[in-house]
Design a protein around this motif. Sequence first.
Motif, PDB file in Angstrom:
ATOM      1  N   MET A 113      49.690  -1.636   3.463  1.00 39.64           N
ATOM      2  CA  MET A 113      51.035  -1.170   3.824  1.00 39.64           C
ATOM      3  C   MET A 113      51.227   0.274   3.348  1.00 39.64           C
ATOM      4  SD  MET A 113      53.196  -4.641   3.046  1.00 39.64           S
ATOM      5  CE  MET A 113      52.598  -4.818   1.375  1.00 39.64           C
ATOM      6  N   ILE A 114      51.614   1.145   4.271  1.00 44.61           N
ATOM      7  CA  ILE A 114      51.796   2.567   3.977  1.00 44.61           C
ATOM      8  C   ILE A 114      53.289   2.897   4.063  1.00 44.61           C
ATOM      9  CG2 ILE A 114      51.134   4.923   4.591  1.00 44.61           C
ATOM     10  CD1 ILE A 114      48.726   3.068   3.875  1.00 44.61           C
ATOM     11  N   GLN A 115      53.820   3.434   2.982  1.00 45.93           N
ATOM     12  CA  GLN A 115      55.237   3.793   2.939  1.00 45.93           C
ATOM     13  C   GLN A 115      55.481   5.110   3.686  1.00 45.93           C
ATOM     14  OE1 GLN A 115      55.673   3.898  -1.363  1.00 45.93           O
ATOM     15  NE2 GLN A 115      56.955   2.063  -1.273  1.00 45.93           N
ATOM     16  N   HIS A 116      56.725   5.296   4.106  1.00 48.19           N
ATOM     17  CA  HIS A 116      57.122   6.533   4.773  1.00 48.19           C
ATOM     18  C   HIS A 116      56.785   7.747   3.909  1.00 48.19           C
ATOM     19  CE1 HIS A 116      59.340   5.177   8.358  1.00 48.19           C
ATOM     20  NE2 HIS A 116      59.590   4.094   7.649  1.00 48.19           N
ATOM     21  N   LYS A 117      57.054   7.669   2.611  1.00 46.15           N
ATOM     22  CA  LYS A 117      56.826   8.831   1.754  1.00 46.15           C
ATOM     23  C   LYS A 117      55.341   9.192   1.684  1.00 46.15           C
ATOM     24  CE  LYS A 117      56.873   6.274  -2.642  1.00 46.15           C
ATOM     25  NZ  LYS A 117      57.580   6.150  -3.919  1.00 46.15           N
ATOM     26  N   ALA A 118      54.449   8.226   1.800  1.00 45.31           N
ATOM     27  CA  ALA A 118      53.012   8.516   1.753  1.00 45.31           C
ATOM     28  C   ALA A 118      52.561   9.276   2.997  1.00 45.31           C
ATOM     29  CB  ALA A 118      52.220   7.225   1.595  1.00 45.31           C
ATOM     30  N   ILE A 119      52.962   8.794   4.185  1.00 44.04           N
ATOM     31  CA  ILE A 119      52.539   9.495   5.397  1.00 44.04           C
ATOM     32  C   ILE A 119      53.241  10.843   5.507  1.00 44.04           C
ATOM     33  CG2 ILE A 119      54.162   8.300   6.944  1.00 44.04           C
ATOM     34  CD1 ILE A 119      50.617   9.514   7.850  1.00 44.04           C
ATOM     35  N   LEU A 120      54.507  10.925   5.097  1.00 42.86           N
ATOM     36  CA  LEU A 120      55.204  12.219   5.131  1.00 42.86           C
ATOM     37  C   LEU A 120      54.538  13.231   4.194  1.00 42.86           C
ATOM     38  CD1 LEU A 120      58.936  11.144   5.340  1.00 42.86           C
ATOM     39  CD2 LEU A 120      57.626  12.414   7.045  1.00 42.86           C
ATOM     40  N   SER A 121      54.122  12.781   3.037  1.00 43.03           N
ATOM     41  CA  SER A 121      53.430  13.664   2.102  1.00 43.03           C
ATOM     42  C   SER A 121      52.129  14.183   2.720  1.00 43.03           C
ATOM     43  CB  SER A 121      53.135  12.906   0.800  1.00 43.03           C
ATOM     44  OG  SER A 121      52.395  13.710  -0.076  1.00 43.03           O
ATOM     45  N   THR A 122      51.386  13.297   3.353  1.00 42.31           N
ATOM     46  CA  THR A 122      50.127  13.681   3.991  1.00 42.31           C
ATOM     47  C   THR A 122      50.370  14.668   5.128  1.00 42.31           C
ATOM     48  OG1 THR A 122      49.138  11.556   3.422  1.00 42.31           O
ATOM     49  CG2 THR A 122      48.103  12.788   5.219  1.00 42.31           C
ATOM     50  N   ILE A 123      51.379  14.400   5.940  1.00 43.64           N
ATOM     51  CA  ILE A 123      51.664  15.267   7.084  1.00 43.64           C
ATOM     52  C   ILE A 123      52.106  16.658   6.614  1.00 43.64           C
ATOM     53  CG2 ILE A 123      53.193  15.603   9.064  1.00 43.64           C
ATOM     54  CD1 ILE A 123      53.307  12.489   9.202  1.00 43.64           C
ATOM     55  N   HIS A 124      53.015  16.698   5.672  1.00 36.53           N
ATOM     56  CA  HIS A 124      53.470  18.006   5.173  1.00 36.53           C
ATOM     57  C   HIS A 124      52.319  18.769   4.525  1.00 36.53           C
ATOM     58  CE1 HIS A 124      57.725  17.887   6.095  1.00 36.53           C
ATOM     59  NE2 HIS A 124      57.708  16.602   5.782  1.00 36.53           N
ATOM     60  N   TRP A 125      51.462  18.054   3.759  1.00 40.42           N
ATOM     61  CA  TRP A 125      50.288  18.689   3.177  1.00 40.42           C
ATOM     62  C   TRP A 125      49.396  19.266   4.280  1.00 40.42           C
ATOM     63  CZ3 TRP A 125      45.241  17.248   4.164  1.00 40.42           C
ATOM     64  CH2 TRP A 125      44.266  17.955   3.461  1.00 40.42           C
ATOM     65  N   GLY A 126      49.106  18.483   5.318  1.00 38.34           N
ATOM     66  CA  GLY A 126      48.223  18.931   6.395  1.00 38.34           C
ATOM     67  C   GLY A 126      48.748  20.149   7.127  1.00 38.34           C
ATOM     68  N   VAL A 127      50.035  20.125   7.465  1.00 37.15           N
ATOM     69  CA  VAL A 127      50.629  21.260   8.181  1.00 37.15           C
ATOM     70  C   VAL A 127      50.573  22.513   7.314  1.00 37.15           C
ATOM     71  CG1 VAL A 127      52.785  22.181   9.135  1.00 37.15           C
ATOM     72  CG2 VAL A 127      52.053  19.854   9.708  1.00 37.15           C
ATOM     73  N   ASP A 128      50.883  22.368   6.029  1.00 38.87           N
ATOM     74  CA  ASP A 128      50.836  23.521   5.123  1.00 38.87           C
ATOM     75  C   ASP A 128      49.404  23.978   4.866  1.00 38.87           C
ATOM     76  OD1 ASP A 128      53.594  23.449   4.936  1.00 38.87           O
ATOM     77  OD2 ASP A 128      53.608  22.405   3.006  1.00 38.87           O
ATOM     78  N   ARG A 129      48.524  23.054   4.528  1.00 32.75           N
ATOM     79  CA  ARG A 129      47.145  23.389   4.152  1.00 32.75           C
ATOM     80  C   ARG A 129      46.394  24.057   5.283  1.00 32.75           C
ATOM     81  NH1 ARG A 129      42.972  25.149   2.911  1.00 32.75           N
ATOM     82  NH2 ARG A 129      41.278  24.166   1.774  1.00 32.75           N
ATOM     83  N   PHE A 130      46.584  23.583   6.507  1.00 33.15           N
ATOM     84  CA  PHE A 130      45.846  24.114   7.645  1.00 33.15           C
ATOM     85  C   PHE A 130      46.689  25.065   8.500  1.00 33.15           C
ATOM     86  CE2 PHE A 130      43.874  20.060   6.488  1.00 33.15           C
ATOM     87  CZ  PHE A 130      42.622  20.529   6.149  1.00 33.15           C
ATOM     88  N   ALA A 131      47.888  25.397   8.013  1.00 33.19           N
ATOM     89  CA  ALA A 131      48.786  26.350   8.688  1.00 33.19           C
ATOM     90  C   ALA A 131      48.955  26.000  10.168  1.00 33.19           C
ATOM     91  CB  ALA A 131      48.283  27.782   8.502  1.00 33.19           C
ATOM     92  N   ILE A 132      49.237  24.733  10.439  1.00 25.21           N
ATOM     93  CA  ILE A 132      49.399  24.262  11.814  1.00 25.21           C
ATOM     94  C   ILE A 132      50.725  24.773  12.360  1.00 25.21           C
ATOM     95  CG2 ILE A 132      49.521  22.232  13.317  1.00 25.21           C
ATOM     96  CD1 ILE A 132      47.908  20.713  11.147  1.00 25.21           C
ATOM     97  N   THR A 133      50.677  25.343  13.561  1.00 22.31           N
ATOM     98  CA  THR A 133      51.883  25.863  14.214  1.00 22.31           C
ATOM     99  C   THR A 133      51.956  25.333  15.644  1.00 22.31           C
ATOM    100  OG1 THR A 133      50.891  27.832  15.244  1.00 22.31           O
ATOM    101  CG2 THR A 133      51.588  28.032  12.912  1.00 22.31           C
ATOM    102  N   GLU A 134      53.019  25.729  16.341  1.00 24.06           N
ATOM    103  CA  GLU A 134      53.189  25.301  17.732  1.00 24.06           C
ATOM    104  C   GLU A 134      52.105  25.882  18.643  1.00 24.06           C
ATOM    105  OE1 GLU A 134      55.287  29.111  17.136  1.00 24.06           O
ATOM    106  OE2 GLU A 134      55.391  27.209  16.065  1.00 24.06           O
ATOM    107  N   LYS A 135      51.333  26.829  18.165  1.00 25.42           N
ATOM    108  CA  LYS A 135      50.254  27.421  18.972  1.00 25.42           C
ATOM    109  C   LYS A 135      48.955  26.625  18.880  1.00 25.42           C
ATOM    110  CE  LYS A 135      52.169  32.029  18.530  1.00 25.42           C
ATOM    111  NZ  LYS A 135      52.022  33.350  17.955  1.00 25.42           N
TER     112      LYS A 135
END
Length: 189
Positions: A113-135
Amino acid sequence: FVALNPSWPAFRIATILDDAEPSAIVGVKAFWHLLGEALQNANNTALRAIICLDESVDKISGLVGQDNLRCTVHGREAVDDAAPNPPPCKNTSEDIAYILFTSGTTGKPKGVMIQHKAILSTIHWGVDRFAITEKDRLANHSRLSFDVSLFDIFCAFLAGAVVCPLTTPGECAFPGDFIRRQRITIWFS
Protein backbone atom coordinates in the motif's frame (compact mmCIF):
# COMPACT_ATOMS: atom_id res chain seq x y z
CA PHE A 1 -6.25 2.03 -7.49
CA VAL A 2 -4.77 -1.32 -8.32
CA ALA A 3 -3.38 -1.81 -11.82
CA LEU A 4 -4.15 -5.22 -13.33
CA ASN A 5 -1.90 -6.54 -16.07
CA PRO A 6 -3.73 -8.20 -18.99
CA SER A 7 -0.78 -10.57 -19.46
CA TRP A 8 -1.38 -12.10 -16.03
CA PRO A 9 -3.33 -15.36 -15.81
CA ALA A 10 -6.95 -15.11 -14.68
CA PHE A 11 -6.16 -16.90 -11.40
CA ARG A 12 -3.63 -14.19 -10.42
CA ILE A 13 -6.13 -11.45 -11.25
CA ALA A 14 -8.80 -13.23 -9.18
CA THR A 15 -6.39 -13.51 -6.23
CA ILE A 16 -5.61 -9.78 -6.45
CA LEU A 17 -9.30 -8.86 -6.74
CA ASP A 18 -10.01 -10.86 -3.58
CA ASP A 19 -7.09 -9.33 -1.68
CA ALA A 20 -7.54 -5.70 -2.76
CA GLU A 21 -11.37 -5.77 -2.75
CA PRO A 22 -11.88 -2.97 -5.29
CA SER A 23 -15.35 -1.45 -5.45
CA ALA A 24 -15.03 -0.84 -9.21
CA ILE A 25 -13.09 -2.16 -12.18
CA VAL A 26 -12.35 0.10 -15.14
CA GLY A 27 -10.96 -1.38 -18.33
CA VAL A 28 -11.18 -1.81 -22.08
CA LYS A 29 -12.94 -4.42 -24.20
CA ALA A 30 -9.74 -6.34 -25.01
CA PHE A 31 -9.48 -7.22 -21.29
CA TRP A 32 -13.09 -8.38 -20.90
CA HIS A 33 -12.73 -12.12 -21.63
CA LEU A 34 -9.85 -12.42 -19.16
CA LEU A 35 -11.74 -10.35 -16.61
CA GLY A 36 -14.80 -12.58 -16.98
CA GLU A 37 -12.66 -15.65 -16.34
CA ALA A 38 -11.02 -14.00 -13.30
CA LEU A 39 -14.38 -12.96 -11.86
CA GLN A 40 -15.63 -16.56 -11.99
CA ASN A 41 -12.85 -17.45 -9.54
CA ALA A 42 -12.97 -14.31 -7.39
CA ASN A 43 -14.91 -13.93 -4.14
CA ASN A 44 -14.72 -10.13 -3.90
CA THR A 45 -17.92 -8.91 -2.25
CA ALA A 46 -16.94 -5.22 -2.39
CA LEU A 47 -17.22 -5.01 -6.20
CA ARG A 48 -20.13 -2.74 -7.17
CA ALA A 49 -19.37 -1.67 -10.74
CA ILE A 50 -17.45 -2.68 -13.84
CA ILE A 51 -16.91 0.02 -16.47
CA CYS A 52 -15.73 -0.54 -20.05
CA LEU A 53 -14.19 2.61 -21.51
CA ASP A 54 -14.35 1.69 -25.19
CA GLU A 55 -17.56 -0.23 -25.78
CA SER A 56 -21.27 0.10 -25.13
CA VAL A 57 -22.80 -1.90 -22.29
CA ASP A 58 -24.97 -4.08 -24.54
CA LYS A 59 -21.86 -5.38 -26.34
CA ILE A 60 -19.84 -6.27 -23.25
CA SER A 61 -22.28 -7.45 -20.57
CA GLY A 62 -22.12 -11.10 -21.58
CA LEU A 63 -18.33 -11.07 -21.72
CA VAL A 64 -18.00 -10.67 -17.96
CA GLY A 65 -20.87 -12.95 -17.01
CA GLN A 66 -23.07 -10.14 -15.72
CA ASP A 67 -25.81 -12.58 -14.75
CA ASN A 68 -23.56 -14.07 -12.06
CA LEU A 69 -22.26 -10.80 -10.65
CA ARG A 70 -23.36 -8.79 -7.64
CA CYS A 71 -22.46 -5.56 -9.44
CA THR A 72 -23.49 -3.47 -12.41
CA VAL A 73 -21.70 -3.46 -15.75
CA HIS A 74 -21.45 -0.08 -17.50
CA GLY A 75 -20.26 0.78 -20.99
CA ARG A 76 -18.61 3.93 -22.29
CA GLU A 77 -21.98 5.66 -21.88
CA ALA A 78 -21.28 5.83 -18.13
CA VAL A 79 -18.18 7.90 -18.82
CA ASP A 80 -19.94 10.07 -21.42
CA ASP A 81 -22.81 10.73 -19.00
CA ALA A 82 -20.63 11.35 -15.94
CA ALA A 83 -21.17 14.54 -13.98
CA PRO A 84 -18.97 17.34 -15.38
CA ASN A 85 -18.18 18.59 -11.87
CA PRO A 86 -17.34 15.68 -9.58
CA PRO A 87 -17.36 16.27 -5.83
CA PRO A 88 -14.11 17.53 -4.32
CA CYS A 89 -11.54 14.96 -3.25
CA LYS A 90 -11.38 14.47 0.52
CA ASN A 91 -8.26 12.29 0.66
CA THR A 92 -5.42 13.16 2.99
CA SER A 93 -1.70 12.60 2.49
CA GLU A 94 -1.97 9.60 4.83
CA ASP A 95 -4.61 7.82 2.71
CA ILE A 96 -3.66 5.00 0.36
CA ALA A 97 -3.21 6.21 -3.23
CA TYR A 98 -2.66 2.81 -4.81
CA ILE A 99 -1.64 -0.78 -4.15
CA LEU A 100 1.12 -2.50 -6.11
CA PHE A 101 1.30 -6.28 -6.00
CA THR A 102 4.57 -8.16 -5.82
CA SER A 103 5.39 -10.73 -8.48
CA GLY A 104 4.34 -13.58 -6.23
CA THR A 105 7.48 -15.59 -6.95
CA THR A 106 7.61 -16.75 -3.33
CA GLY A 107 3.95 -17.75 -3.29
CA LYS A 108 0.90 -15.49 -3.24
CA PRO A 109 1.32 -11.92 -4.60
CA LYS A 110 1.39 -9.41 -1.75
CA GLY A 111 -0.16 -5.95 -1.93
CA VAL A 112 2.07 -3.02 -1.02
CA MET A 113 0.00 0.00 0.00
CA ILE A 114 1.43 3.36 -1.12
CA GLN A 115 0.24 6.53 0.59
CA HIS A 116 -0.46 9.77 -1.27
CA LYS A 117 2.45 11.47 0.49
CA ALA A 118 4.90 8.80 -0.74
CA ILE A 119 4.00 9.11 -4.42
CA LEU A 120 3.77 12.91 -4.16
CA SER A 121 7.24 13.02 -2.62
CA THR A 122 8.61 10.85 -5.44
CA ILE A 123 6.92 12.93 -8.13
CA HIS A 124 8.09 16.26 -6.75
CA TRP A 125 11.61 14.84 -6.34
CA GLY A 126 11.60 13.59 -9.96
CA VAL A 127 10.35 16.84 -11.46
CA ASP A 128 12.92 18.84 -9.47
CA ARG A 129 15.85 16.42 -9.87
CA PHE A 130 15.44 16.02 -13.63
CA ALA A 131 14.14 19.57 -14.26
CA ILE A 132 11.07 18.23 -16.08
CA THR A 133 9.07 20.95 -17.84
CA GLU A 134 6.17 21.21 -20.27
CA LYS A 135 8.74 20.92 -23.09
CA ASP A 136 9.73 17.38 -22.12
CA ARG A 137 8.53 14.09 -23.55
CA LEU A 138 8.72 11.10 -21.20
CA ALA A 139 8.84 7.53 -22.49
CA ASN A 140 6.48 5.19 -20.65
CA HIS A 141 7.92 1.71 -21.19
CA SER A 142 6.57 -0.12 -18.13
CA ARG A 143 3.15 -1.62 -17.57
CA LEU A 144 0.88 0.23 -15.14
CA SER A 145 1.29 -2.66 -12.72
CA PHE A 146 4.98 -1.71 -12.28
CA ASP A 147 5.82 1.37 -10.19
CA VAL A 148 8.27 2.87 -12.71
CA SER A 149 5.28 3.68 -14.97
CA LEU A 150 3.85 5.95 -12.29
CA PHE A 151 7.02 8.06 -12.29
CA ASP A 152 6.64 8.65 -16.04
CA ILE A 153 2.94 9.41 -15.93
CA PHE A 154 2.65 11.54 -12.78
CA CYS A 155 5.88 13.51 -13.28
CA ALA A 156 4.66 14.39 -16.76
CA PHE A 157 1.25 15.39 -15.40
CA LEU A 158 2.77 17.59 -12.70
CA ALA A 159 5.13 19.32 -15.13
CA GLY A 160 2.66 19.56 -18.01
CA ALA A 161 4.93 17.32 -20.13
CA VAL A 162 3.95 14.64 -22.66
CA VAL A 163 3.80 10.91 -21.90
CA CYS A 164 4.67 8.64 -24.84
CA PRO A 165 3.83 4.97 -24.17
CA LEU A 166 5.75 2.25 -25.96
CA THR A 167 3.11 -0.06 -27.38
CA THR A 168 4.88 -3.01 -28.98
CA PRO A 169 7.38 -5.60 -27.74
CA GLY A 170 9.73 -4.45 -30.51
CA GLU A 171 9.72 -0.87 -29.22
CA CYS A 172 10.54 -2.11 -25.73
CA ALA A 173 13.34 -4.42 -26.92
CA PHE A 174 14.87 -1.92 -29.35
CA PRO A 175 13.72 1.57 -28.30
CA GLY A 176 16.15 3.65 -30.39
CA ASP A 177 13.76 4.34 -33.26
CA PHE A 178 10.92 5.08 -30.82
CA ILE A 179 13.11 7.56 -28.91
CA ARG A 180 14.06 9.38 -32.13
CA ARG A 181 10.55 9.31 -33.64
CA GLN A 182 8.83 10.51 -30.44
CA ARG A 183 11.63 13.00 -29.59
CA ILE A 184 11.93 11.54 -26.08
CA THR A 185 13.81 13.78 -23.67
CA ILE A 186 13.44 11.65 -20.52
CA TRP A 187 13.69 7.87 -20.16
CA PHE A 188 13.39 6.63 -16.58
CA SER A 189 14.20 3.00 -15.84
